[in-house]
Motif scaffolding. Structure first.
Motif, short mmCIF file in Angstrom:
data_model
loop_
_atom_site.label_atom_id
_atom_site.label_comp_id
_atom_site.label_asym_id
_atom_site.label_seq_id
_atom_site.Cartn_x
_atom_site.Cartn_y
_atom_site.Cartn_z
N PRO A 137 8.60 65.48 -83.71
CA PRO A 137 8.01 64.12 -83.72
C PRO A 137 6.66 64.09 -84.42
CG PRO A 137 7.83 65.09 -81.52
CD PRO A 137 8.56 66.10 -82.37
N ARG A 140 4.96 60.18 -85.32
CA ARG A 140 4.27 59.61 -84.17
C ARG A 140 2.96 60.32 -83.88
NH1 ARG A 140 8.07 56.92 -80.91
NH2 ARG A 140 9.91 57.29 -82.13
N ASP A 144 -0.15 58.03 -83.61
CA ASP A 144 -0.63 57.76 -82.25
C ASP A 144 -1.51 58.90 -81.73
OD1 ASP A 144 0.89 55.50 -82.40
OD2 ASP A 144 2.58 56.34 -81.30
N GLY A 145 -0.93 60.09 -81.64
CA GLY A 145 -1.63 61.20 -80.99
C GLY A 145 -2.91 61.59 -81.68
N ALA A 147 -4.50 59.47 -83.74
CA ALA A 147 -4.98 58.21 -84.32
C ALA A 147 -6.49 58.18 -84.48
CB ALA A 147 -4.53 57.04 -83.43
N ALA A 148 -7.21 58.89 -83.61
CA ALA A 148 -8.67 58.81 -83.64
C ALA A 148 -9.27 59.74 -84.68
CB ALA A 148 -9.24 59.16 -82.27
N SER A 312 15.34 58.48 -80.23
CA SER A 312 13.99 58.24 -79.70
C SER A 312 13.37 57.01 -80.37
CB SER A 312 13.10 59.47 -79.90
OG SER A 312 13.58 60.56 -79.12
N ARG A 319 12.22 49.30 -76.29
CA ARG A 319 11.03 49.03 -75.47
C ARG A 319 10.20 47.89 -76.08
NH1 ARG A 319 9.00 55.32 -74.61
NH2 ARG A 319 10.50 55.90 -72.99
N VAL A 325 7.29 42.75 -78.71
CA VAL A 325 6.21 43.14 -79.63
C VAL A 325 6.76 43.83 -80.89
CG1 VAL A 325 4.43 43.29 -77.86
CG2 VAL A 325 5.81 45.32 -78.38
N GLN B 28 -12.78 52.74 -88.80
CA GLN B 28 -11.37 53.12 -88.75
C GLN B 28 -10.70 52.54 -87.50
OE1 GLN B 28 -11.04 57.39 -88.81
NE2 GLN B 28 -8.80 57.37 -88.66
N GLN B 31 -10.21 48.87 -87.92
CA GLN B 31 -9.11 48.56 -88.83
C GLN B 31 -7.76 48.76 -88.14
OE1 GLN B 31 -8.26 51.07 -92.08
NE2 GLN B 31 -7.03 49.47 -93.05
N ARG B 140 2.48 62.51 -75.30
CA ARG B 140 3.18 61.49 -76.07
C ARG B 140 4.47 62.01 -76.65
NH1 ARG B 140 -0.61 57.63 -77.87
NH2 ARG B 140 -2.45 58.49 -76.89
N THR B 143 7.03 61.79 -73.95
CA THR B 143 7.45 60.46 -73.50
C THR B 143 8.05 59.62 -74.63
OG1 THR B 143 5.20 59.65 -73.85
CG2 THR B 143 5.79 60.28 -71.61
N ASP B 144 7.62 59.85 -75.86
CA ASP B 144 8.10 59.03 -76.97
C ASP B 144 8.97 59.81 -77.94
OD1 ASP B 144 6.60 57.03 -75.84
OD2 ASP B 144 4.90 57.31 -77.17
N GLY B 145 8.39 60.83 -78.56
CA GLY B 145 9.07 61.54 -79.64
C GLY B 145 10.35 62.21 -79.19
N VAL B 311 -10.01 59.44 -77.49
CA VAL B 311 -10.18 58.24 -78.32
C VAL B 311 -8.82 57.75 -78.84
CG1 VAL B 311 -11.31 57.27 -80.36
CG2 VAL B 311 -12.57 58.82 -78.86
N SER B 312 -7.88 58.67 -79.09
CA SER B 312 -6.53 58.23 -79.47
C SER B 312 -5.90 57.43 -78.33
CB SER B 312 -5.65 59.43 -79.82
OG SER B 312 -6.12 60.07 -81.00
N ILE B 315 -7.47 54.05 -78.31
CA ILE B 315 -6.87 53.19 -79.34
C ILE B 315 -5.53 52.63 -78.85
CG2 ILE B 315 -5.79 53.26 -81.64
CD1 ILE B 315 -8.08 55.13 -82.51
N ARG B 319 -4.68 48.72 -78.56
CA ARG B 319 -3.48 48.13 -79.19
C ARG B 319 -2.65 47.38 -78.14
NH1 ARG B 319 -1.48 53.35 -82.76
NH2 ARG B 319 -2.99 53.20 -84.45
N LEU B 323 -1.67 43.26 -77.85
CA LEU B 323 -0.30 42.77 -77.69
C LEU B 323 -0.04 42.24 -76.29
CD1 LEU B 323 1.54 45.71 -79.51
CD2 LEU B 323 1.12 43.44 -80.43
N VAL B 325 0.30 43.96 -73.51
CA VAL B 325 1.37 44.72 -72.85
C VAL B 325 0.81 45.88 -72.03
CG1 VAL B 325 3.14 44.09 -74.52
CG2 VAL B 325 1.77 46.14 -74.93
N HIS B 328 2.58 48.51 -69.13
CA HIS B 328 4.03 48.63 -69.34
C HIS B 328 4.45 50.02 -69.80
CE1 HIS B 328 5.23 44.47 -68.68
NE2 HIS B 328 4.10 44.13 -69.26
#
Lengths: 430, 430
Positions: A137, A140, A144-145, A147-148, A312, A319, A325, B28, B31, B140, B143-145, B311-312, B315, B319, B323, B325, B328
């Protein structure tokens, strides 16, 4: 429970894996999204072909309209491959307010920004984790991970075929052709391996990674590409003696806002985590300004790893649906593109040559290198015969144009028999 | 542009890194989120302490109410550490509808499910990526990837201090105490290193990983914990001779719905990607049913890597705010807990002993092992003196209770001088 309709474009290896995962993980997907996933239609080339898994024959269709215009379909999974026709299909999907998950790196590398804009304009999702490094992954993690952070450089082993071939050549006394043959017989290389072994496949993935890492809309044309067809076993053996491994890597880095993006066989220190990535595995090594160095490792291809990434992504879309969204997570590369000028590129280099073993030969060579500002970090010389010596050298950093000019002059020396291959050398740190 | 107010609880190493990143990356972040981030208050212990970065003194406070009850604060970043008081602060934060980002593994390992439920009940976010493996976005990824996959096993090098010490002992002729001393002088180990070297810190992280990987609410008490204080350099040397590295790893795995979770010095094949994770780095190796094996590598601690994770997360919260959310994405471990019975655990083992070098000694030992159903995979014997031999053995798989019983009987043999350490052995595959 609410139902979400899914259509597939394509039913090859990855498509089969997606159906397999969805069948087996339906309860898990329902629990994590609150939706029941219903496969509504699957676009195929041949209705009568034997399939590896059981599927209701009525779900199969050869008419793309049955997927693209199907009012019961909310999400389209594109695993058919191809570029121009597929691009048109996705535009139609977005016009019909359908979200898209794709594994198609060829398409994303060429039309990524355009398709992302189209998805955003129609409030649709477009996810494509499976397009780079299969089951890892990594996309992502960049969005996301990390992002900073400000990404400075990425080195990726993003093509399993070439990594398999070079691993094999490193361990066993086989030539490139023999290693390729074995990769083909094991299914790690295609019958026509051109796009893998020439580096094009890796280049596409580096374009996609660059979009996400730097928000710079690079094109495939911006990538300097060199494949592995010329790599000889002697290059690998001398690299090992000097403490390095040769890998086909993609590198994308920015310096002062300028981007340099390339794919080539490259020497990595044998203590570098990427040097331990063997066989068909992939890994992406990320240098962040704040986070430092991170690496993401795993299977780069295969039915179930790639299908895991696709499903995924599908779960993410569902979701988003449940939160209303969709279309808000689209990231379009928006910065101005400035490519580094090839004249300013500086690197360490490995090169190998055959030279006459006679008095004064070495001083001619070292004087020539000195005159071009090239200093040596490591050198090995071994006799090939009474009259001929084989030499492998790793230089300190030098301007690439100057280095290549020096190589041409070396070739013209009377003591020189043959200048063999040369490759860039990466260090442990950025 | 809209503004979001942020308060910090704590201003130590990670807090300093967070302020540093936010100062430098404000454009950043704006943005990527559409919000301006405004630091409103920072809870400190001492208003007059010298700080490593410039900060408006008026932002500092010693009164937690100034953060927890501050109407201008939407998001609280908790980097003060501690468990009981901090738990109360976070409950107050959620009651006041403030979202929380934390790096606090001690807190999450003990009160994770309770705090996640509280956050959810109040529609708040609770993110904690920095609590496990610093800069590596592993939570992450789970939970996501890898959302579509069923995780079977995780092996983590999740404590930088112990990995530094064992790496050092592997490369140089130093004892545990010497390696610890150097780690302390370089800042990789605390003055009181107990929670690191005894494995407690790693255990907390494995609890958090287990929550996310299996949705099983394990407690710290469910973890079998063994630290590295007893590891001798000879254990490492014999492991290397047998083709293994010793690492302090956390392992969490499920079989038939039963979970086994442990932290201990463990032998890993030297070709395993985890064996190449050196010094203070961390890595988490994940075995998924569909995806296969993936690894996430990077810095496990440090001001900026950890701050990048915080900080990620911030962010992500912003976000979510944009939205609407928030709350959730909360994932609460919900399955029933069933821990594996220690009587059923099966493993390969490494053990080392000193034995009298006399006729028949070895057959006594091998008969005893055979009688307990223990067969040998690898063995090395070396003379320590004329009368004494040192032996290191790796067994095939054996029941742990039987193995430990055999060790006690071995100790009672007349030819046995001393049974040294024993450790579990992991293979290349699950």
């Amino acid at each position: 429970m609410k139902t979400v309709g899914v259509g597939l474009l394509g039913f090859g290896t990855v498509g089969t894996g997606v159906i397999r995962l969805l069948n087996q993980d339906q309860p898990q997907v329902e629990q994590s999204t609150g939706y029941h996933i219903s496969i509504e239609k699957v676009l195929v080339n041949n209705l009568n072909k034997e399939r590896k898994i059981n599927i209701d024959k009525h779900l199969l269709t050869i008419n793309p309209d049955d997927v693209l215009d199907n009012p019961n379909i909310d999400i389209i999974i594109e695993v058919m491959g191809g570029v121009e026709q597929t691009r048109n299909y996705l535009h139609r999907a977005f016009q019909n307010k359908k979200h898209v998950v794709t594994a198609n790196k060829d398409l994303l590398a060429v039309y990524g920004p355009e398709l992302l804009q189209a998805a955003k304009d129609h409030g649709c999702d477009l996810y494509y984790e499976a397009s780079v490094a299969g089951g890892i992954p990594i996309l992502r993690s960049l969005t996301d991970g990390l992002a900073a952070d400000r990404i400075q450089k990425i080195i990726g082993i993003v093509n399993g075929t070439t990594n398999y071939i070079l691993s094999k050549m490193s361990r066993e006394p086989v030539s490139y052709d023999q290693a390729l043959g074995e990769a083909q017989s094991l299914g790690f290389a295609e019958a026509d391996p051109t796009s893998d072994v020439e580096g094009l496949d890796a280049a596409r993935k580096m374009v996609i990674l660059s979009h996400l890492a730097y928000s710079i809309p690079v094109d495939l044309d911006d990538v300097t590409i060199e494949g592995i067809t010329g790599v000889e076993r002697e290059d690998i053996l001398y690299s090992q003696k000097l403490g390095y491994a040769i890998k086909l890597v993609g590198v994308t880095e920015t310096t002062n806002g300028q981007i340099d993006i390339r794919v080539s066989p490259t020497l990595l220190p044998s203590t570098h985590p990427l040097a331990a990535v063997e066989n068909e595995n992939n890994a992406v090594y990320v240098y962040g300004e704040a986070v430092g160095e991170t690496m993401f490792y795993g299977p780069g291809a295969g039915e179930l790893p790639t299908a895991t990434a696709v499903v995924s992504d599908l779960i993410s879309v569902v979701r988003n649906l449940s939160l209303d969204v969709n279309g808000h997570h689209i990231f379009i590369p928006s910065k101005e593109k400035q490519c580094v000028s090839s004249e300013t590129i500086v690197s360490r280099f490995f090169f190998r040559f055959h030279v006459k073993d006679e008095k004064g030969a070495f001083s001619k060579i070292s004087n020539l290198l000195k005159d071009h500002g090239i200093s040596l970090e490591k050198l090995i010389q071994e006799p090939l015969s009474d009259q001929v010596a084989e030499v492998a050298i790793i230089t300190h950093e030098v301007n690439k144009v100057l280095f290549e000019k020096a190589l041409r002059k070396l070739e013209a020396l009377d003591v020189m028999i043959d200048v063999k291959n040369y490759y860039r050398v990466e260090g442990m740190k950025r």
